[in-house]
Design a protein around this motif. Structure first.
Motif, PDB file in Angstrom:
ATOM      1  N   UNK A 485      -4.410 -26.707 -18.277  1.00 27.55           N
ATOM      2  CA  UNK A 485      -3.197 -25.981 -18.622  1.00 27.55           C
ATOM      3  C   UNK A 485      -2.728 -25.241 -17.383  1.00 27.55           C
ATOM      4  N   UNK A 486      -1.471 -25.432 -16.992  1.00 26.24           N
ATOM      5  CA  UNK A 486      -0.958 -24.872 -15.744  1.00 26.24           C
ATOM      6  C   UNK A 486      -0.077 -23.655 -16.014  1.00 26.24           C
ATOM      7  N   UNK A 487      -0.329 -22.576 -15.228  1.00 27.08           N
ATOM      8  CA  UNK A 487       0.506 -21.377 -15.262  1.00 27.08           C
ATOM      9  C   UNK A 487       1.259 -21.286 -13.933  1.00 27.08           C
ATOM     10  N   UNK A 488       2.592 -21.199 -13.993  1.00 30.22           N
ATOM     11  CA  UNK A 488       3.420 -21.171 -12.796  1.00 30.22           C
ATOM     12  C   UNK A 488       3.898 -19.749 -12.506  1.00 30.22           C
ATOM     13  N   UNK A 489       4.076 -19.391 -11.212  1.00 23.80           N
ATOM     14  CA  UNK A 489       4.554 -18.039 -10.870  1.00 23.80           C
ATOM     15  C   UNK A 489       5.965 -17.793 -11.406  1.00 23.80           C
ATOM     16  N   UNK A 490       6.234 -16.550 -11.842  1.00 20.57           N
ATOM     17  CA  UNK A 490       7.559 -16.190 -12.370  1.00 20.57           C
ATOM     18  C   UNK A 490       8.154 -14.986 -11.647  1.00 20.57           C
ATOM     19  N   UNK A 491       7.503 -14.487 -10.609  1.00 17.86           N
ATOM     20  CA  UNK A 491       8.004 -13.307  -9.891  1.00 17.86           C
ATOM     21  C   UNK A 491       8.468 -13.704  -8.490  1.00 17.86           C
ATOM     22  N   UNK A 492       9.190 -12.806  -7.855  1.00 18.55           N
ATOM     23  CA  UNK A 492       9.680 -13.050  -6.496  1.00 18.55           C
ATOM     24  C   UNK A 492       8.624 -12.627  -5.471  1.00 18.55           C
ATOM     25  N   UNK A 493       8.794 -13.149  -4.248  1.00 16.02           N
ATOM     26  CA  UNK A 493       7.870 -12.776  -3.180  1.00 16.02           C
ATOM     27  C   UNK A 493       7.918 -11.282  -2.892  1.00 16.02           C
ATOM     28  N   UNK A 494       9.096 -10.700  -2.905  1.00 12.50           N
ATOM     29  CA  UNK A 494       9.235  -9.270  -2.598  1.00 12.50           C
ATOM     30  C   UNK A 494       8.507  -8.418  -3.624  1.00 12.50           C
ATOM     31  N   UNK A 495       8.635  -8.790  -4.891  1.00 13.19           N
ATOM     32  CA  UNK A 495       7.998  -8.009  -5.955  1.00 13.19           C
ATOM     33  C   UNK A 495       6.470  -8.072  -5.840  1.00 13.19           C
ATOM     34  N   UNK A 496       5.915  -9.293  -5.689  1.00 10.38           N
ATOM     35  CA  UNK A 496       4.453  -9.407  -5.629  1.00 10.38           C
ATOM     36  C   UNK A 496       3.898  -8.763  -4.358  1.00 10.38           C
ATOM     37  N   UNK A 497       4.651  -8.826  -3.241  1.00 13.57           N
ATOM     38  CA  UNK A 497       4.171  -8.209  -2.007  1.00 13.57           C
ATOM     39  C   UNK A 497       4.195  -6.684  -2.095  1.00 13.57           C
ATOM     40  N   UNK A 498       5.211  -6.142  -2.770  1.00 13.42           N
ATOM     41  CA  UNK A 498       5.288  -4.684  -2.926  1.00 13.42           C
ATOM     42  C   UNK A 498       4.132  -4.174  -3.777  1.00 13.42           C
ATOM     43  N   UNK A 499       3.795  -4.891  -4.843  1.00 12.17           N
ATOM     44  CA  UNK A 499       2.682  -4.478  -5.691  1.00 12.17           C
ATOM     45  C   UNK A 499       1.354  -4.642  -4.966  1.00 12.17           C
ATOM     46  N   UNK A 500       1.236  -5.697  -4.153  1.00  8.34           N
ATOM     47  CA  UNK A 500       0.000  -5.915  -3.394  1.00  8.34           C
ATOM     48  C   UNK A 500      -0.199  -4.832  -2.339  1.00  8.34           C
ATOM     49  N   UNK A 501       0.894  -4.354  -1.735  1.00  7.71           N
ATOM     50  CA  UNK A 501       0.790  -3.277  -0.745  1.00  7.71           C
ATOM     51  C   UNK A 501       0.227  -2.013  -1.381  1.00  7.71           C
ATOM     52  N   UNK A 502       0.677  -1.699  -2.589  1.00  7.25           N
ATOM     53  CA  UNK A 502       0.148  -0.512  -3.265  1.00  7.25           C
ATOM     54  C   UNK A 502      -1.311  -0.704  -3.674  1.00  7.25           C
ATOM     55  N   UNK A 503      -1.668  -1.921  -4.005  1.00  8.41           N
ATOM     56  CA  UNK A 503      -3.079  -2.198  -4.296  1.00  8.41           C
ATOM     57  C   UNK A 503      -3.943  -1.891  -3.072  1.00  8.41           C
ATOM     58  N   UNK A 504      -3.501  -2.305  -1.899  1.00 13.27           N
ATOM     59  CA  UNK A 504      -4.264  -2.036  -0.681  1.00 13.27           C
ATOM     60  C   UNK A 504      -4.374  -0.532  -0.432  1.00 13.27           C
ATOM     61  N   UNK A 505      -3.328   0.218  -0.762  1.00 15.57           N
ATOM     62  CA  UNK A 505      -3.393   1.668  -0.644  1.00 15.57           C
ATOM     63  C   UNK A 505      -4.468   2.238  -1.576  1.00 15.57           C
ATOM     64  N   UNK A 506      -4.533   1.700  -2.784  1.00 11.04           N
ATOM     65  CA  UNK A 506      -5.530   2.173  -3.753  1.00 11.04           C
ATOM     66  C   UNK A 506      -6.944   1.850  -3.275  1.00 11.04           C
ATOM     67  N   UNK A 507      -7.131   0.659  -2.685  1.00 13.09           N
ATOM     68  CA  UNK A 507      -8.444   0.284  -2.178  1.00 13.09           C
ATOM     69  C   UNK A 507      -8.903   1.256  -1.090  1.00 13.09           C
ATOM     70  N   UNK A 508      -7.985   1.627  -0.197  1.00 13.65           N
ATOM     71  CA  UNK A 508      -8.340   2.571   0.868  1.00 13.65           C
ATOM     72  C   UNK A 508      -8.825   3.902   0.293  1.00 13.65           C
ATOM     73  N   UNK A 509      -8.252   4.311  -0.815  1.00 14.25           N
ATOM     74  CA  UNK A 509      -8.657   5.577  -1.434  1.00 14.25           C
ATOM     75  C   UNK A 509     -10.011   5.482  -2.130  1.00 14.25           C
ATOM     76  N   UNK A 510     -10.471   4.270  -2.390  1.00  9.36           N
ATOM     77  CA  UNK A 510     -11.762   4.105  -3.067  1.00  9.36           C
ATOM     78  C   UNK A 510     -12.941   4.099  -2.094  1.00  9.36           C
ATOM     79  N   UNK A 511     -12.669   4.029  -0.808  1.00 15.25           N
ATOM     80  CA  UNK A 511     -13.739   3.892   0.192  1.00 15.25           C
ATOM     81  C   UNK A 511     -14.332   5.245   0.551  1.00 15.25           C
ATOM     82  N   UNK A 512     -15.627   5.231   0.867  1.00 10.76           N
ATOM     83  CA  UNK A 512     -16.283   6.423   1.378  1.00 10.76           C
ATOM     84  C   UNK A 512     -16.718   7.429   0.339  1.00 10.76           C
ATOM     85  N   UNK A 513     -16.686   7.077  -0.946  1.00 13.67           N
ATOM     86  CA  UNK A 513     -17.062   8.030  -1.997  1.00 13.67           C
ATOM     87  C   UNK A 513     -18.568   8.193  -2.092  1.00 13.67           C
TER      88      UNK A 513
END
Length: 693
Positions: A485-513
């Motif tokens: 069963x195939x699932x195809x992308x439905x979002x734009x590159x700009x939208x997924x990249x913006x959300x991924x950038x915030x994910x990387x910000x969250x990862x940085x905050x999880x380090x060093x605890x």
């Protein structure tokens, strides 16, 4: 129900040992659908935070029960046990077991792959390598120095478990991953059981050389593991032996072994270079087939063996990214935060009630972060909360976290291989969640192909076992397109990249605890220099509690013969108060160390291991294993104090300290009596009938 299609086919049995369950599955040869199966849940014990253990005997018991129930179902389909021509084994990788080869008894519970108790052992090993570089061994083994891998678990067992140390000293110790434990028990156990593993499981130990596909002498010495305690490395598909344990499986040929993630790669039909699969279970494991080429990752991925389908077939390699917490994050929300009641039914429904996470990000680094970060100091965080955040947003953020971690690995693979992935094959129990699969396609921007079966590991090793038995043609399987069963992308590159950038910000905050005190071996203090030791606590050399003498009697270094020579310690535990002893070691001297051998062993080729076809036998260089094992035996041991700080301790090879037979309930040894403090002699005389003098 009659035999399918009116004609009998050869049957393949599969033992599937996972993190949570044990299954026995039976397939008809060259058919991807399960014929019958049975499974049982396993008991997992968590004695401390971050420690995970299983009962090795329970694994063997569950295998026999599941096999009996599955084979009973065959009669209803017109088959019998005699129709099973081959048996395959797939297993949770890195999980490590130590057992006695004469009695067959486990010497300690199995330490599972996600256990992080070996943090201190990692520090001790890092202190031995140049610049404390955790990637120093990647050119040999493909793996970083991490608590994840089996060599660290083996070293921890030798350092901390007396029964393991004694078994090692008495040449009774066997180490292995779960596949080795299963095969050894099925083929006779103490009565001639085969101690073997396959290349895929061996490549996860941190002890195998990826080029020679054999245990590497330098790595064995570095971790202090005797080769005699390790299994023989075999290919993933060949006739190993027959079952001889008196169970219902008696007489069936064992012909296939694959680690569960490599087995899923084969089951997903990703047998061409450039294909990849991701398995969504408690953890998440993404493998990218690189063919016969070993790609050394510079972006936090692992180089591992994908499969070797026959003794004479070439090894196929893969890049792997491992995610410690995937389905575990959802179970954490259920068990710890009580946000949901049923993982499979509630997760998709509740998360689907909101259209986004409301800018909430959940980094589930509950036991640290694996690939591509490899940060054991990371801890889980939920950030971006507002007054409008509900549990629906948090549950959806947990699903997105699995997808973001998968994208982390895909980005690293793209940088290492230089070729972006065009589609992603997926399996695992989490893939039944349609919302998760659509989020995965949206956040990676590539199609996601879900397999028809949630568990492809059993199918993959079934293919390997059937191939070795001659009833399942791999080339035909390679051309066979598995429906999905195939699932195809439905979002734009700009939208997924913006959300991924915030994910990387969250990862940085999880380090060093998770900040921990640096151990002795990580503070720059040289090995074999002045090291102080106490039987209860460590105190600095200038402390008033320590001195060079007690009652003006000089102290000789106590013997440290792996839990045997403990006379002074026995005296101390009976005293009215405990004494902290400062023990100076001998002055450092220049001598041959493990690191002096590193370049030599790293430059060895197949000719040196007697594996090539180009040299005459008399010209081949054979490894002097006897010398290497003597070096390992005499190499300084690592022990741990009450704060889990590793201490390097010299071996004492002094005939004055040889143990004598046990008399009564105490061990009596020949000692230098004039060196023992007077107060200890007095204590001993009062507590025992026998005087030290």
């Amino acid at each position: 129900m009659p035999v399918r299609d009116g004609a009998k086919k050869s049957l393949i049995g599969v033992i599937d040992d996972g993190t949570k369950t044990v299954r026995f599955v039976i397939y008809e040869a060259e058919r991807s659908e399960e014929l019958v199966s049975h499974q049982l849940d396993k008991t997992e014990v968590q004695p401390q935070e971050g420690w995970y253990e299983q009962d090795p005997m329970e694994i063997i018991h569950h295998i026999k029960v599941c096999a009996e129930n599955a084979i009973e179902q065959l009669t209803e389909l017109g088959y019998t046990k005699e129709d099973i021509v081959a048996l395959g084994i797939t297993n949770q990788r890195e999980t490590t077991i130590a057992w006695d080869k004469f009695t067959g008894e486990p010497l300690h519970p199995a330490i599972t792959w996600n256990d992080i108790r070996t943090d201190s052992t990692v520090d001790a090993i890092l202190a031995k390598v140049p610049d404390r570089n955790k990637n120093y061994l990647k050119n040999i083994s493909g793996l970083p120095i991490s608590p994840y891998f089996s060599a660290l678990k083996m070293r921890w067992l030798k350092d901390n478990i007396k029964t393991v140390r004694r078994a090692s000293r008495d040449k009774r110790l066997l180490f292995g991953t779960v596949d080795s434990w299963i095969v050894w028990n099925l083929t006779g156990g103490p009565h001639g059981g085969l101690h073997i593993t396959d290349v895929t499981n061996a490549s996860r130990t941190l002890l195998m050389n990826l080029e020679t596909l054999n245990w590497d002498p330098m790595l064995c010495r570095l971790f202090g593991i005797h080769r005699d305690s390790l299994p023989q490395i075999r290919s993933s598909a060949e006739i190993y032996g027959t079952v001889k344990d008196g169970s219902i499986l008696d007489g069936i040929t064992i012909s296939g072994i694959l680690g569960n993630q490599q087995a899923a790669l084969v089951g997903q039909n990703c047998l061409q270079a450039g294909q990849a699969k991701n398995t969504y279970r408690t953890g998440c494991f993404l493998l990218y087939n690189t063919g016969t080429r070993r790609v050394q990752s510079t972006h936090g991925l692992l180089t591992t063996v994908a499969y070797k389908l026959g003794p004479d077939s070439p090894a196929v390699y893969a890049l792997e990214g491992s995610i410690a917490v995937a389905g575990g994050a959802i179970k954490f929300l259920r068990d710890n935060l009580k946000l949901i009641k049923d993982v499979s039914q509630d997760t998709e429904h509740i998360a689907g009630q909101v259209f986004s996470t409301g800018d909430v990000y959940f980094v589930p680094a509950l036991n640290g972060l694996y690939a591509p970060y490899w940060r054991k100091d990371a801890r889980g965080i939920i950030c971006g909360l507002t007054a409008f955040t509900t549990k629906n947003h948090i549950i959806r953020a947990a699903l997105e976290a699995v997808c973001f971690q998968t994208r982390d690995i895909l980005e690293a693979m793209n940088k290492d291989c230089g070729m972006p992935l065009s589609k992603l094959h997926v399996d695992g129990w989490m893939t039944s969640n349609d919302l998760l699969m659509q989020l995965q396609a949206d956040l990676t921007g590539i199609p996601v192909l879900r397999s028809t079966s949630w568990d492809m590991s059993a199918l993959g090793v079934g293919v390997a076992a059937g191939h070795a038995a001659g009833v399942w043609a791999v080339e035909r399987w390679r051309r066979h397109a598995t429906p999905s069963h195939t699932f195809l992308p439905t979002t734009t590159d700009d939208d997924r990249d913006a959300r991924y950038t915030k994910w990387k910000m969250a990862v940085q905050r999880s380090l060093g605890w998770a900040t921990t005190k640096k151990s002795i071996t990580m503070t720059g203090q040289k090995r074999k220099n002045s090291i102080f030791t106490s039987f209860d606590t460590l105190t600095p050399p200038d402390s008033r509690k320590n001195s060079w003498e007690i009652d003006n009697v000089p102290i000789e270094k106590p013997p440290t013969d792996e839990g045997v020579d403990n006379s002074i310690e026995e005296l101390i535990q009976y005293s009215a108060r405990k004494f902290s002893i400062f023990v100076p070691l001998k002055a450092p001297k220049d001598e041959h160390t493990i690191l002096d051998d590193a370049e030599y062993y790293m430059n060895k080729k197949e000719c040196d291991y007697d594996m090539c076809q180009c040299c005459q036998s008399k010209k081949k260089l054979l490894t002097d294993w006897k010398t290497i094992e003597e070096i390992i035996e005499n190499d300084p041991e690592i022990i741990f104090d009450s704060d889990d700080n590793p201490i390097v301790v010299e071996q004492r090879n002094d005939p004055m300290y040889e143990p004598t037979p046990v008399i009564g309930n105490s061990l009596k040894k020949r000692m230098q009596l004039e060196k023992i403090p007077v107060i200890f002699k007095n204590i001993c005389n009062k507590l025992t009938e026998t005087s030290l003098t």
